[in-house]
Write a protein that holds these residues in place. Sequence first.
Motif, mmCIF file in Angstrom:
data_model
loop_
_atom_site.group_PDB
_atom_site.id
_atom_site.type_symbol
_atom_site.label_atom_id
_atom_site.label_comp_id
_atom_site.label_asym_id
_atom_site.label_seq_id
_atom_site.Cartn_x
_atom_site.Cartn_y
_atom_site.Cartn_z
ATOM 1 N N ALA A 144 -2.245 -2.317 29.989
ATOM 2 C CA ALA A 144 -1.091 -3.213 30.012
ATOM 3 C C ALA A 144 -0.089 -2.712 31.044
ATOM 4 O O ALA A 144 0.239 -1.525 31.084
ATOM 5 N N GLY A 145 0.379 -3.598 31.883
ATOM 6 C CA GLY A 145 1.362 -3.224 32.899
ATOM 7 C C GLY A 145 0.758 -2.766 34.205
ATOM 8 O O GLY A 145 1.449 -2.726 35.225
ATOM 9 N N ALA A 146 -0.513 -2.395 34.213
ATOM 10 C CA ALA A 146 -1.157 -1.962 35.446
ATOM 11 C C ALA A 146 -1.405 -3.155 36.360
ATOM 12 O O ALA A 146 -1.815 -4.228 35.909
ATOM 13 N N ASP A 147 -1.161 -2.974 37.641
ATOM 14 C CA ASP A 147 -1.353 -4.060 38.601
ATOM 15 C C ASP A 147 -1.738 -3.480 39.965
ATOM 16 O O ASP A 147 -0.992 -3.579 40.937
ATOM 17 N N PRO A 148 -2.904 -2.844 40.061
ATOM 18 C CA PRO A 148 -3.306 -2.212 41.320
ATOM 19 C C PRO A 148 -3.525 -3.233 42.430
ATOM 20 O O PRO A 148 -3.911 -4.370 42.182
ATOM 21 N N ARG A 149 -3.290 -2.790 43.657
ATOM 22 C CA ARG A 149 -3.490 -3.648 44.821
ATOM 23 C C ARG A 149 -4.910 -3.451 45.355
ATOM 24 O O ARG A 149 -5.328 -2.316 45.589
ATOM 25 N N PRO A 150 -5.659 -4.524 45.567
ATOM 26 C CA PRO A 150 -7.031 -4.370 46.074
ATOM 27 C C PRO A 150 -7.037 -3.959 47.542
ATOM 28 O O PRO A 150 -6.196 -4.392 48.327
ATOM 29 N N LYS A 151 -8.002 -3.136 47.906
ATOM 30 C CA LYS A 151 -8.171 -2.741 49.292
ATOM 31 C C LYS A 151 -9.016 -3.788 50.003
ATOM 32 O O LYS A 151 -10.042 -4.232 49.490
ATOM 33 N N ASP A 152 -8.584 -4.204 51.174
ATOM 34 C CA ASP A 152 -9.292 -5.241 51.922
ATOM 35 C C ASP A 152 -9.461 -4.771 53.381
ATOM 36 O O ASP A 152 -8.465 -4.656 54.087
ATOM 37 N N PRO A 153 -10.713 -4.485 53.812
ATOM 38 C CA PRO A 153 -11.977 -4.630 53.079
ATOM 39 C C PRO A 153 -12.154 -3.518 52.048
ATOM 40 O O PRO A 153 -11.572 -2.435 52.187
ATOM 41 N N PRO A 154 -12.980 -3.782 51.039
ATOM 42 C CA PRO A 154 -13.182 -2.775 49.992
ATOM 43 C C PRO A 154 -14.063 -1.631 50.457
ATOM 44 O O PRO A 154 -14.780 -1.734 51.458
ATOM 45 N N SER A 155 -14.021 -0.554 49.713
ATOM 46 C CA SER A 155 -14.882 0.597 49.980
ATOM 47 C C SER A 155 -16.331 0.249 49.649
ATOM 48 O O SER A 155 -16.606 -0.601 48.799
ATOM 49 N N LEU A 156 -17.268 0.908 50.305
ATOM 50 C CA LEU A 156 -18.680 0.692 50.021
ATOM 51 C C LEU A 156 -19.074 1.223 48.649
ATOM 52 O O LEU A 156 -20.196 1.002 48.193
ATOM 53 N N LYS A 157 -18.158 1.933 47.987
ATOM 54 C CA LYS A 157 -18.429 2.376 46.618
ATOM 55 C C LYS A 157 -17.827 1.415 45.595
ATOM 56 O O LYS A 157 -17.747 1.726 44.412
ATOM 57 N N GLY A 158 -17.421 0.239 46.067
ATOM 58 C CA GLY A 158 -16.876 -0.754 45.158
ATOM 59 C C GLY A 158 -15.405 -0.550 44.904
ATOM 60 O O GLY A 158 -14.743 0.262 45.565
ATOM 61 N N TYR A 159 -14.867 -1.291 43.960
ATOM 62 C CA TYR A 159 -13.447 -1.185 43.659
ATOM 63 C C TYR A 159 -13.215 -1.372 42.172
ATOM 64 O O TYR A 159 -13.975 -2.029 41.468
ATOM 65 N N GLY A 160 -12.116 -0.734 41.707
ATOM 66 C CA GLY A 160 -11.746 -0.828 40.308
ATOM 67 C C GLY A 160 -11.137 -2.168 39.977
ATOM 68 O O GLY A 160 -10.869 -2.987 40.866
ATOM 69 N N PRO A 161 -10.880 -2.433 38.699
ATOM 70 C CA PRO A 161 -10.364 -3.726 38.274
ATOM 71 C C PRO A 161 -9.024 -4.075 38.919
ATOM 72 O O PRO A 161 -8.152 -3.214 39.088
ATOM 73 N N VAL A 162 -8.894 -5.336 39.299
ATOM 74 C CA VAL A 162 -7.623 -5.880 39.792
ATOM 75 C C VAL A 162 -7.383 -7.200 39.080
ATOM 76 O O VAL A 162 -8.318 -7.831 38.575
ATOM 77 N N ARG A 163 -6.138 -7.598 39.034
ATOM 78 C CA ARG A 163 -5.788 -8.869 38.383
ATOM 79 C C ARG A 163 -6.027 -10.036 39.332
ATOM 80 O O ARG A 163 -5.864 -9.920 40.547
ATOM 81 N N GLY A 164 -6.386 -11.165 38.750
ATOM 82 C CA GLY A 164 -6.637 -12.342 39.565
ATOM 83 C C GLY A 164 -5.440 -12.759 40.381
ATOM 84 O O GLY A 164 -5.587 -13.344 41.451
ATOM 85 N N SER A 165 -4.246 -12.466 39.894
ATOM 86 C CA SER A 165 -3.034 -12.826 40.631
ATOM 87 C C SER A 165 -2.976 -12.131 41.983
ATOM 88 O O SER A 165 -2.342 -12.627 42.909
ATOM 89 N N ARG A 166 -3.677 -10.993 42.127
ATOM 90 C CA ARG A 166 -3.710 -10.289 43.415
ATOM 91 C C ARG A 166 -4.595 -11.017 44.431
ATOM 92 O O ARG A 166 -4.478 -10.793 45.641
ATOM 93 N N PHE A 167 -5.491 -11.871 43.950
ATOM 94 C CA PHE A 167 -6.384 -12.606 44.835
ATOM 95 C C PHE A 167 -5.871 -14.019 45.128
ATOM 96 O O PHE A 167 -6.461 -14.727 45.959
ATOM 97 N N ALA A 168 -4.821 -14.440 44.461
ATOM 98 C CA ALA A 168 -4.303 -15.793 44.634
ATOM 99 C C ALA A 168 -3.532 -15.916 45.960
ATOM 100 O O ALA A 168 -2.817 -14.992 46.350
ATOM 101 N N CYS A 169 -3.700 -17.035 46.635
ATOM 102 C CA CYS A 169 -2.934 -17.274 47.865
ATOM 103 C C CYS A 169 -1.457 -17.436 47.533
ATOM 104 O O CYS A 169 -1.108 -18.102 46.538
ATOM 105 N N GLY A 170 -0.615 -16.837 48.329
ATOM 106 C CA GLY A 170 0.827 -16.914 48.088
ATOM 107 C C GLY A 170 1.413 -18.249 48.477
ATOM 108 O O GLY A 170 0.782 -19.061 49.138
#
Length: 344
Positions: free
Chosen positions: A318-344
Amino acid sequence: MRRVTTKRTLSSLAIPVLVLAAATTLLGTSPFPERQAPRPLNLLLMGTDGRDTITADEKRRFHAGGIACNCTDVLMLVHVSARRDRVSVVSMPRDSYADIPPYLDAASGEERGPHPSKINGAYAEGGPSLTIGTVEAMTGVRIDRYLQVDFRRFIDAVDDVGGVEVCTPRTLKDSATKLHLKPGKHRLTGGPALQYVRSRHVDRSADLGRIQRQQRFLVNALRGLKAKKALTDPAGMARVVDTLLGSGRVEQGFAAGELVRLAAALDKVPARNLEFTTVPIAGFNETRPDVGSTLAWDRKRADAMFAKLRADRPLLKAGADPRPKDPPSLKGYGPVRGSRFACG
């Protein structure tokens, strides 16, 4: 380990990207009658790489030709919480190492024992049934439903909803699909949307970058449908569902009308309550002559993640809101919220 019975004639679906399918319907799927206490729901989205459902002209215009391997290019495990207030999506790279469980081929009557393969090879051997059995064995998560969407259904569904808006802070250019998007927002119709979700030669992140774009597409498809109040339009949603499921409705386990009813019930799930991630990757396995080059899952982290899904717990605190790395690492990425992928 249970033996899987396969049937090779279930369907001849082509490659892709079931992201719109998930965005438009799967949030509302339930195999349990509404009069019963709600339970979590696990769905497997699978896209195969067949090329026989679109025209020669479409293959040319959208650069969707090539030789198919009859395997899954896309695998997403979608967990819908019992309260229908949270959705967690875990993508599994197609080159993940897998131990295929023992199965009986219904077409030939022959039994085959467990053996190594890439995870996408399960479909080529035994279709949806063996793919489901393989994912269940690797994750410990019971699959309740599955959904396949081919090129034709994907293109038609995107066009049915008036296209999907995507956004990018950088130029996206792919040598294979010929995708070329400049920084900014773009509304993509069916064919260009197919190019977007298939592209894996944009940068060195390869399949992991493609996975992230598929997840971004899913979020923004859902956002657009909500803005149009499409999820609460029974007639409109019924048309989209018919496009996506086609004649495979019974095979995939869906009862008439359930997607439409529950899509409306979950219309209020915010993007912040959508979670997206990849299976944690440890690196590359040693190349094997019988399998080729494969990705190794980080078993400790992967097991902890799937344990949360089995317990119907969120992947993010609860409260966590990590920013996704773009492009992602070849080892994958941890959970991110869908709101981080939404167009502004």
